[in-house]
Design a protein around this motif. Structure first.
Motif: not given
Length: 325
Positions: A222-229
């Motif tokens: 949610f902080l755009k520091q990772a993806s759902f993968f």
């Protein structure tokens, strides 16, 4: 040994059978409540020749044959359900014809169908005909999870017990099993839809540690520091990934609907609040429907391509996150 929540239904059913020479009993229950133990206890009590009130002792020939799974007067449809996933009219007719012959031992016969929903429509009507005109001393012990799938005429001819487990009883039993951390136990029990036996299995595994890692990664997403993968990488199992994601989908739908009492992830309210802001109700229901479809196909089709479902879900969530400003 019966689970605590099965003892009262057991006593009630045995009392009922005492006054009926032929009877149809239908048990409606959810998965993970130990209902098989109740079937076994009822059958043993009917067959046992060395009983006193409602207690049985393992001495008679009937008990011995039951323990060896070879009692000739017990017609158990479980093996047909495992082999075919559905029980057809030919199997029902074959078994129902046999019950009109004299019993091998004593004077009682039992028909056991634990998953009545697996009967085809024709098979259910054939069973109904036999229930309507049973032979003497024939007991039908039936079970189902979805009672609305059963013919109303079968329901009207059955004595029905709904096996319901109170949350307080489940929590007490899990506490007695050594799981004393109340908050953790509540969350796991909620994830298992109130099924204490499934909850015990999950509590005895490493699921809780995996869940902690997944929560940290979800915050990073949610902080755009990772993806759902990356979320999937942390658990490595598609089923766990879907259980985790969909628990938050359910919570978010409830939160948006102002239903706060049944929140599953009670330790992650801030995440649920944030998801309620970024996810439309339409998107949430689409994902929930997607999960139900996956769950249904996964149970019905062996060798289903789970990766396709995984990729579609990850892409949908990643696109949603990317659109957030």
């Amino acid at each position: 040994m019966l689970y605590p929540w099965l003892k009262i239904p057991y006593q009630e059913i045995i009392s009922c059978l005492k006054f009926n020479t032929s009877c149809t009993v239908l048990l409606q229950s959810n998965s993970g409540c130990g209902i098989k133990k109740l079937y076994c206890a009822i059958i043993k009590q009917i067959f046992c020749k060395c009983k006193k009130d409602t207690i049985h002792y393992n001495f008679c020939l009937n008990c011995q044959l039951l323990s060896e799974n070879r009692h000739p007067d017990l017609y158990d449809f479980s093996k047909y359900a495992i082999l075919n996933k559905q029980i057809g009219i030919d199997i029902i007719r074959e078994i129902c014809e046999k019950i009109f012959y004299p019993p091998y031992y004593g004077d009682v016969k039992i028909i056991l169908i634990q998953n009545l929903e697996l009967l085809t429509n024709q098979a259910m009507h054939a069973l109904l005909k036999t229930i309507e005109e049973p032979s003497k001393k024939t007991y039908f012990i039936l079970g189902c999870k979805k009672i609305n799938y059963i013919l109303p005429t079968i329901l009207s001819r059955s004595k029905i017990w709904n096996i319901f487990i109170k949350t307080s009883d489940s929590l007490q039993w899990l506490n007695d099993q050594g799981y004393t951390e109340l908050k953790k136990t509540k969350i796991i029990l909620n994830l298992c839809y109130g099924a204490p036996i499934f909850a015990k299995k999950m509590l005895s595994s490493n699921f809780w540690e995996i869940r902690k890692k997944m929560i940290l990664i979800l915050k990073k997403i949610f902080l755009k520091q990772a993806s759902f993968f990356h979320l999937f990488e942390s658990c490595q199992k598609i089923e766990i990934f879907f259980i985790f994601i969909n628990s938050f989908i359910i919570d978010t739908i409830r939160y948006k609907s102002n239903i706060f009492l049944n929140i599953i992830n009670i330790d992650c309210i801030k995440i649920v609040e944030y998801m309620s802001k970024i996810c439309s109700i339409c998107f949430l229901y689409q994902q929930w429907d997607f999960w139900l479809n996956f769950k249904k196909l996964n149970s019905e089709i062996s060798g289903i391509n789970k990766e396709i479902f995984l990729i579609k879900t990850i892409l949908a969530w990643n696109n949603l996150i990317q659109d957030i400003k």
